[in-house]
Design a protein around this motif. Structure first.
Motif, PDB file in Angstrom:
ATOM      1  N   ARG A 122       0.862  -1.185   0.000  1.00 48.21           N
ATOM      2  CA  ARG A 122       0.000   0.000   0.000  1.00 48.21           C
ATOM      3  C   ARG A 122       0.895   1.230   0.000  1.00 48.21           C
ATOM      4  O   ARG A 122       1.664   1.457   0.930  1.00 48.21           O
ATOM      5  N   LEU A 123       0.815   2.020  -1.076  1.00 51.54           N
ATOM      6  CA  LEU A 123       1.673   3.174  -1.269  1.00 51.54           C
ATOM      7  C   LEU A 123       0.918   4.458  -0.956  1.00 51.54           C
ATOM      8  O   LEU A 123      -0.171   4.689  -1.490  1.00 51.54           O
ATOM      9  N   THR A 124       1.491   5.296  -0.106  1.00 50.68           N
ATOM     10  CA  THR A 124       0.910   6.608   0.136  1.00 50.68           C
ATOM     11  C   THR A 124       1.572   7.619  -0.795  1.00 50.68           C
ATOM     12  O   THR A 124       2.735   7.468  -1.176  1.00 50.68           O
ATOM     13  N   PRO A 125       0.856   8.662  -1.182  1.00 51.37           N
ATOM     14  CA  PRO A 125       1.392   9.598  -2.188  1.00 51.37           C
ATOM     15  C   PRO A 125       2.700  10.254  -1.756  1.00 51.37           C
ATOM     16  O   PRO A 125       2.870  10.609  -0.583  1.00 51.37           O
ATOM     17  N   VAL A 126       3.597  10.435  -2.722  1.00 53.26           N
ATOM     18  CA  VAL A 126       4.876  11.081  -2.415  1.00 53.26           C
ATOM     19  C   VAL A 126       4.683  12.557  -2.076  1.00 53.26           C
ATOM     20  O   VAL A 126       5.577  13.180  -1.497  1.00 53.26           O
ATOM     21  N   ASP A 186      -2.569   3.996  -3.025  1.00 47.85           N
ATOM     22  CA  ASP A 186      -2.706   3.005  -4.095  1.00 47.85           C
ATOM     23  C   ASP A 186      -2.117   1.693  -3.596  1.00 47.85           C
ATOM     24  O   ASP A 186      -1.134   1.685  -2.838  1.00 47.85           O
ATOM     25  N   THR A 187      -2.703   0.591  -4.034  1.00 44.01           N
ATOM     26  CA  THR A 187      -2.196  -0.727  -3.677  1.00 44.01           C
ATOM     27  C   THR A 187      -1.684  -1.424  -4.929  1.00 44.01           C
ATOM     28  O   THR A 187      -2.399  -1.495  -5.940  1.00 44.01           O
ATOM     29  N   VAL A 188      -0.453  -1.904  -4.858  1.00 44.36           N
ATOM     30  CA  VAL A 188       0.158  -2.589  -5.993  1.00 44.36           C
ATOM     31  C   VAL A 188       0.674  -3.949  -5.550  1.00 44.36           C
ATOM     32  O   VAL A 188       0.979  -4.159  -4.372  1.00 44.36           O
ATOM     33  N   ARG A 189       0.754  -4.860  -6.502  1.00 39.58           N
ATOM     34  CA  ARG A 189       1.422  -6.141  -6.289  1.00 39.58           C
ATOM     35  C   ARG A 189       2.643  -6.165  -7.204  1.00 39.58           C
ATOM     36  O   ARG A 189       2.506  -6.042  -8.429  1.00 39.58           O
ATOM     37  N   VAL A 190       3.812  -6.284  -6.607  1.00 37.34           N
ATOM     38  CA  VAL A 190       5.056  -6.293  -7.397  1.00 37.34           C
ATOM     39  C   VAL A 190       5.633  -7.705  -7.370  1.00 37.34           C
ATOM     40  O   VAL A 190       5.732  -8.327  -6.311  1.00 37.34           O
TER      41      VAL A 190
END
Length: 402
Positions: free
Chosen positions: A281-285, A391-395
């Motif tokens: 889960r990425l928080t905005p830069v 945003d949630t990403v799967r890497v």
């Protein structure tokens, strides 16, 4: 852009010769699932100058965090006397302090002091070589003349950096290069202090505004140029990051740069350095706190990065929002694309009309349902979800070619 020492060169081809690197992380050094190691995704610099490596030479470049005491000098010339006061010039650059404080989540402070008097330079503005391809030696002469002329009224021992601002009538000083001292040379000394870092502004400051100070000070901290020195100037990153298009719609420094400069912590970096998968889960830069970047290491000097971008902070009106995906290569020199933003492929079937002034690369943010792959590197990034706060990403990192 900074003028490298020792050899006369055009700014647009500025490179140093010395290599500065550390051993690459072996592919087997996968982070433990319960204790991911951001260090496994840090890249070594390979160019010996400003690049995307994490092993920045802090003898040559200034550390980015903390307070930086900056003296601003105002200069005019025998052939270009100043017809006005320094007030408007100072007001034009002063917002750079707040911009940098916001960009760094409060970890960098520009303490700007304005010397409100015109300092007369000893030579004509046309004598300093700006219009003939500025060399390091010519640039150092210009800075030395400004410091020497100002020295009787200034105590330089109180400052860490110097900004030099010319009168608007000095059309022969068109652009704003960064000065990085040569540790092997005699350099410039005033009041018992070696002057190591400076920005000499030109007439382009009136086009770029106070963000030109953020761009040039970024070089003092060791950041490269993200725009291209040849061809289509903004083909690599568009308007993302002030080290690319200073006037871009989303000039907040990339999360990779925030990590390199020490503005985010290792705990805010999600690293995949060997075959494996993580959901992040990425928080905005643009905002402090939370996990800022997901990094997939793909080689000795390469990685893919995903970060969240939203309107706010230094990006009040970006062309697009969502997940920004880009490739980093710390062996690529400044001005040749050390970072390249990767738009969704294929493009959405029915894209909305681009806002005025926005290029296709400015619209490169990925949205839920988007998938980026590089089969040759074994990389896959899936955007799973997004809302106003994250945003949630799967890497996924697979074995190359699998």
């Amino acid at each position: 852009m900074p003028t490298p020492p020792l050899r006369p060169r055009l700014l647009a081809t500025a490179l140093a010769l010395a290599a500065c690197c550390t051993a690459p992380v072996p592919a087997s050094a996968a982070p433990r699932p319960d204790r991911p190691s951001a260090a496994d995704c840090a890249l070594p610099g390979r160019t010996g100058w400003t690049d995307e490596g994490h092993d920045t030479d802090r003898k040559q470049f200034r550390r980015a965090t903390g307070t930086h005491r900056v003296l601003t000098l105002f200069v005019d010339f025998p052939d270009a006397p100043a017809p006005d006061s320094t007030t408007a010039y100072a007001a034009h650059l002063a917002p750079a302090a707040g911009w940098m404080r916001t960009a760094s989540y409060g970890r960098t402070r520009l303490d700007l002091t304005f010397s409100h008097r015109w300092v007369r330079m000893p030579a004509a503005s046309t004598d300093y070589g700006f219009q003939r391809g500025l060399t390091f030696e010519a640039h150092e002469r210009y800075l030395r003349d400004a410091v020497t002329a100002a020295d009787p009224g200034v105590d330089f021992s109180r400052y860490d950096m110097v900004y030099v601002v010319p009168t608007r009538t000095a059309k022969a000083i068109p652009f704003s290069p960064t000065y990085l001292y040569d540790p092997a040379g005699s350099g410039i000394t005033a009041d018992g202090r070696r002057l190591k870092w400076a920005v000499t502004f030109g007439q382009d400051m009136w086009r770029w505004g106070h963000k030109v100070a953020a761009h040039e000070t970024g070089h003092i901290f060791g950041l490269p140029d993200l725009y291209a020195f040849t061809g289509d100037t903004h083909r690599h990153v568009g308007g993302w990051d002030v080290m690319g298009d200073i006037a871009g719609a989303a000039p907040q420094y990339l999360g990779w740069h925030a990590w390199k400069l020490g503005w985010i912590r290792a705990a805010q970096v999600a690293c995949v350095a060997a075959p494996g998968r993580r959901t992040v889960r990425l928080t905005p830069v643009e905002r402090p706190g939370g996990t800022k970047i997901a990094v997939i290491r793909t080689g000795a000097t390469t990685a893919y990065v995903a970060e969240s971008r939203r309107a706010g902070g230094n990006d009040p009106d970006p062309c697009s929002t969502g997940v920004l995906i880009y490739k980093v290569d710390s062996s690529v020199p400044t001005g040749e694309g050390p970072i390249r933003v990767l738009p969704p492929t294929p493009s959405p079937s029915a894209p909305l009309p681009a806002p005025p002034g926005c290029t296709p690369l400015d619209l490169a943010a990925h949205h839920p349902g988007s998938t980026f792959t590089d089969p040759s590197a074994g990389v896959r990034i899936d955007v799973l979800a997004g809302d106003r706060s994250a945003d949630t990403v799967r890497v996924t990192a697979a074995r190359r070619g699998s």
